[in-house]
Write a protein that holds these residues in place. Sequence first.
Motif, short mmCIF file in Angstrom:
data_model
loop_
_atom_site.label_atom_id
_atom_site.label_comp_id
_atom_site.label_asym_id
_atom_site.label_seq_id
_atom_site.Cartn_x
_atom_site.Cartn_y
_atom_site.Cartn_z
N GLN A 165 18.61 24.43 7.87
CA GLN A 165 17.85 23.40 8.58
C GLN A 165 16.41 23.82 8.83
O GLN A 165 15.57 22.99 9.22
CB GLN A 165 18.54 23.07 9.92
N GLU A 166 16.10 25.12 8.64
CA GLU A 166 14.75 25.63 8.89
C GLU A 166 13.96 25.73 7.58
O GLU A 166 14.54 25.86 6.49
CB GLU A 166 14.79 27.00 9.56
N GLY A 167 12.65 25.66 7.71
CA GLY A 167 11.79 25.80 6.54
C GLY A 167 11.45 27.26 6.30
O GLY A 167 12.33 28.12 6.20
N GLU A 168 10.17 27.57 6.24
CA GLU A 168 9.72 28.95 6.00
C GLU A 168 10.07 29.86 7.20
O GLU A 168 10.04 29.41 8.34
CB GLU A 168 8.21 28.97 5.79
N PRO A 169 10.37 31.15 6.93
CA PRO A 169 10.50 32.11 8.03
C PRO A 169 9.18 32.18 8.79
O PRO A 169 8.11 32.25 8.18
CB PRO A 169 10.79 33.44 7.32
N MET A 170 9.26 32.16 10.12
CA MET A 170 8.03 32.12 10.92
C MET A 170 8.04 33.19 11.99
O MET A 170 9.07 33.50 12.58
CB MET A 170 7.87 30.74 11.57
N TRP A 171 6.85 33.77 12.22
CA TRP A 171 6.62 34.70 13.33
C TRP A 171 5.18 34.56 13.78
O TRP A 171 4.39 33.88 13.12
CB TRP A 171 6.94 36.14 12.94
N GLN A 172 4.85 35.15 14.90
CA GLN A 172 3.51 35.01 15.46
C GLN A 172 2.44 35.38 14.43
O GLN A 172 2.53 36.40 13.77
CB GLN A 172 3.34 35.92 16.68
N GLY A 173 1.45 34.49 14.30
CA GLY A 173 0.33 34.78 13.41
C GLY A 173 0.56 34.41 11.97
O GLY A 173 -0.37 34.52 11.15
N ARG A 174 1.76 33.98 11.63
CA ARG A 174 2.02 33.67 10.22
C ARG A 174 1.64 32.23 9.89
O ARG A 174 2.01 31.29 10.58
CB ARG A 174 3.50 33.88 9.88
N THR A 175 0.88 32.10 8.81
CA THR A 175 0.57 30.79 8.25
C THR A 175 1.16 30.76 6.84
O THR A 175 0.65 31.43 5.94
CB THR A 175 -0.95 30.56 8.17
#
Length: 513
Positions: free
Chosen positions: A318-328
């Motif tokens: 259900q999620e798209g790209e892996p995300m963390w602080q500062g990531r574009t």
Amino acid sequence: MFNRPLNVAKPIFFWRRLFAAIFSSSMLMSYFGNQSAQAQEVNQYCQISAAQAQAKEKLRLSALQGDQQAQNQYQELVRQHKQAVQECRNRNWPQVQAIWLRLYPCDIQPGEIDRIMDRIVNRGYNQVYLEAFYDGQVLLPAANNPTVWPSVIRTPGAENTDLLLRAIQKGQERGLKVYAWMFTTNFGYTYAQRRDREGAIARNGKGQTSLYVVDDASQVFIDPYNLQAKRDYYQMVQEILRRRPDGILFDYVRYPRQAGADSIATKVTDLWLYSEATQQALFQRAQNNKGLELIRRFLSKGYVTAGDISEVDKLYPQEGEPMWQGRTPPPPPPIEPPSPIGQKAVAAVIPPVQRQPILQSELWQLSVAHAMQGILDFVNLAAYPAQKLGIPAGVVFFPDGNQTVGKGYDSRLQPWDRFPSSLEWHPMSYANCGNATCIAAQVQRVLSMAKPGTKVIPAIAGQWGKNVNGRPSLDTQMQAIRPFASQLTGVSHFAYSWQDPEHDQQRKFCRVK
């Protein structure tokens, strides 16, 4: 002709002018004589003359024997030298000239602090950076030391001796501003011996603490994210500030310096990310489940594969790209016919094998940034009590401690270019290339990266008037950085032990009487 009577009718103003001229002449001689005497007290480096220094020392020794007249004369000479150095420093660059000083148990003896501070004034200094916490010891009286570290002074009968307070007061009496100089993330070996603090010690991905990677066994670096370590250090800073130093300096604001190939951190296991608090703080930087899972895998293995990325996609479809602080995340590739595409579709569009190099590189950058942020947060916390009291705080760092080398980073991970401009910057410009050009280059590098308004006070190492182990004299180094005078708040010299090694050895190894 010799018996001619006086001309009493000579106008009275003639005699007034004559007496005025004689009086004026004597006054001028007295004035210029005093000015000349004052000028002879100090040289071009604001150093007190040898004759004056010897006279002061003789009076100090006599005063110690109970000679009240000598005591009065000594205090007067101390006052004169204070004024002479202050006036000289106001006239000459640098207006702030500081020296680094470590005290020893023998310095509790009567008159010793006076002797040390006198010598510092004699050499033209107007600031002292006094070591208050180093090698796992704190310069607080044993009977009033609520910290987890032992006191420097552990001599029986001297439990109440507050050498830090005494040194601050004695320095200030002589016109010296006395800063408390402290190790920061290097808590010392005594801290590592406490079983209740094991979780606060920094660890790398090879299962090592800093005890395994540095030659100096007294150095133990902590996890800057650890709450217990923060509390311990914060309490100590508050205790030191109770003595009201004129400023406070934080040294060892970094991770350990390693040798050889290990001096460059090139993989995540080289970083000090493997203690509990640091890991938990890193996991909290994830902004979705995919991001958290990839961070965990990267930290445990040191890398992620296309297979890891594919598995994570399946775990959280259900999620798209892996995300963390500062990531574009990178934009998705164009699709024909054109249609709106959101972030959630990116993972499905770009195959894991193509995303792997980007994600691996970004996970590495995240890990480095997280390690550095721990250092920044810790020093900001440490400086807060001083800033709250209006006491200047500063950071001590290596100008090359923040460099990248290829795809790696200097193992110290010292992000000094991100230190706030509200702190004084004290770059240790200790480069040794046989002349002063590399020292000047280090100072110039720091100035080029400092924000406007940052107080930069470089530290240089050496002795006056002579080279030491290929290192130019202080005179030569001062000349080399003089072109940057308008951008520098001051200069400091490392250290008192270099300036007077014989006296330092006597103090270090003497027995307290």
